[in-house]
Scaffold this active site. Structure first.
Site, mmCIF file in Angstrom:
data_model
loop_
_atom_site.group_PDB
_atom_site.id
_atom_site.type_symbol
_atom_site.label_atom_id
_atom_site.label_comp_id
_atom_site.label_asym_id
_atom_site.label_seq_id
_atom_site.Cartn_x
_atom_site.Cartn_y
_atom_site.Cartn_z
ATOM 1 N N SER A 56 -68.584 97.888 71.059
ATOM 2 C CA SER A 56 -69.289 99.158 71.263
ATOM 3 C C SER A 56 -69.673 99.441 72.705
ATOM 4 C CB SER A 56 -70.538 99.217 70.385
ATOM 5 O OG SER A 56 -70.192 99.542 69.055
ATOM 6 N N LYS A 59 -68.657 102.666 74.231
ATOM 7 C CA LYS A 59 -69.435 103.906 74.185
ATOM 8 C C LYS A 59 -70.051 104.281 75.523
ATOM 9 C CE LYS A 59 -70.544 103.599 69.223
ATOM 10 N NZ LYS A 59 -70.269 102.190 68.856
ATOM 11 N N SER A 116 -76.155 102.760 68.670
ATOM 12 C CA SER A 116 -74.716 102.502 68.746
ATOM 13 C C SER A 116 -73.973 103.062 67.543
ATOM 14 C CB SER A 116 -74.443 100.996 68.874
ATOM 15 O OG SER A 116 -73.126 100.758 69.289
ATOM 16 N N LYS A 220 -75.811 99.264 77.131
ATOM 17 C CA LYS A 220 -75.060 99.322 75.883
ATOM 18 C C LYS A 220 -74.631 97.924 75.439
ATOM 19 C CE LYS A 220 -73.687 101.428 72.463
ATOM 20 N NZ LYS A 220 -74.135 100.178 71.811
#
Length: 377
Positions: A56, A59, A116, A220
């Protein structure tokens, strides 16, 4: 004119890339990079260009393209986004969007940055470009523009899929682009807990550094069974922001500890120093101008990333024109400030006019001559 700046902490010229791990620095990850945000200097790297699954952390690019669309005025935070059946079908981390459900860009950003959420990421991608596939094309094009040569995206979420990879160095590059040019992302990435749907659904940040690391600003997390534990972490102290990219740590604790270790090292060993001219810049004479002088100024601030330890000196040299012919445009270059560290040039800052000066008309020239004759008499 030259000036040697007294520095309370003695400073040495920064070596742009540190290839060997400093003694005692333990980072439990397959690949890692520590980068300073403002200059983009890599302070530490280990297998920085190894191509790995980012999970993730993907992202970061999704957030970057969204923030760029906001900055360009293509979308607004108040815009409502409709959820497609495809977006609602996303597995993994999600906020359980239902087909046809509408949510604002603002809330979707919270869902992506804080929780997320894969469904929120796809809904945003479709809103921006019409389909996730079209959005992925934009992701890869932007990656190429940023020099992310180790990267290929196949989706906007980081869910496991063929031909989807990046490197710790490339993660640092896109993270820097996001935090440097879109500081408003911190209003999302620093949220610890929040809600959507009028308080009916809670969000909690997957990045625990936000609560437990001094100065944390984002950014993130990522995890899949094949990618293992990944993280792009950012933190700021004393006006310097660092980016720690960590890939394929064996446990969640390992990735957070790795990021903390990297950033602790950076904050302990480096600092950003603002360099000023040794004295006020003197006005420059304007020949045949409606005003006789124009004030020069630095075109930008000069900030140097320097090591805290060692010995060294910062010296400046000003090269400014004695006069300039009209017309003068605002921002026209009049000279430069050369900045050296240990005798080597580290920066050259343009010196420019702070305003424009029009050229005298022919009657104005004669009037000026007449006035000077009267004054002389």
């Amino acid at each position: 004119m030259k000036r040697v700046l007294p520095i309370v902490l003695t400073l040495a010229m920064l070596i742009p890339y540190v290839h060997a791990a400093p003694a005692g620095l333990q980072v439990n990850a397959a690949s890692s990079v520590l980068m300073e945000k403002e200059t983009g200097t890599v302070l530490y790297e280990n297998n920085a260009h190894e191509k790995l699954e980012p999970a993730s952390v993907t992202k970061v690019m999704t957030l970057l393209l969204t923030m760029e669309a906001l900055a360009d005025g293509r979308i607004k935070k108040e815009d409502m986004v409709s959820t497609s059946a495809y977006a609602a079908s996303m597995g993994g981390s999600q906020v359980f969007l239902e087909e046809g459900e509408q949510m604002s860009v603002h809330d979707l950003l919270k869902c992506i940055a804080v929780s997320s959420a894969n469904d929120a990421a796809v809904a945003m991608a479709e809103h921006l470009t019409g389909s996730e596939a079209a959005f992925v094309e934009k992701m890869n094009a932007r990656a190429a523009e940023l020099g992310m040569n180790d990267t290929h995206f196949s989706n906007c979420t980081g869910l496991p899929v063929a031909d989807h990879y990046t490197s710790a160095y490339d993660i640092a590059l896109m993270s820097r682009q996001l935090v440097l040019n879109h500081p408003d992302i911190q209003s999302y990435s620093t949220i610890w807990m929040d809600t959507i749907r009028g308080g009916a659904f809670g969000l909690s940040n997957t990045n625990r550094l936000i609560r437990f690391y001094n100065g944390a600003t984002g950014l993130k997390t990522g995890f899949t069974d094949s990618a293992l534990y990944c993280l792009s972490a950012t933190a700021e102290r004393n006006g310097m922001e660092l980016i720690a990219a960590v890939m394929k740590s064996p446990t969640s604790d390992d990735r957070f500890q790795a990021a903390k270790t990297l950033m602790d090292y950076g904050f302990a060993n480096y600092s950003l120093t603002t360099v000023h001219p040794d004295r006020a810049l003197a006005p420059v004479t304007v020949l045949l101008g409606e005003q006789e002088q124009v004030q020069p100024r630095l075109a930008r601030e000069c900030r140097l990333l320097l090591e805290r330890s060692g010995s060294g000196e910062v010296a400046t040299e000003l090269l400014v024109a004695a006069d300039v012919a009209a017309p003068v445009e605002e921002g026209q270059q009049l000279g430069k400030m050369i900045v050296r560290v240990n005798g080597e040039v580290r920066d050259e800052v343009p010196i420019v006019a702070d305003r424009g000066v029009n050229r005298l008309s022919l009657p104005g020239i004669f009037l000026g001559m007449f006035r000077r004759m009267l004054m002389a008499g």
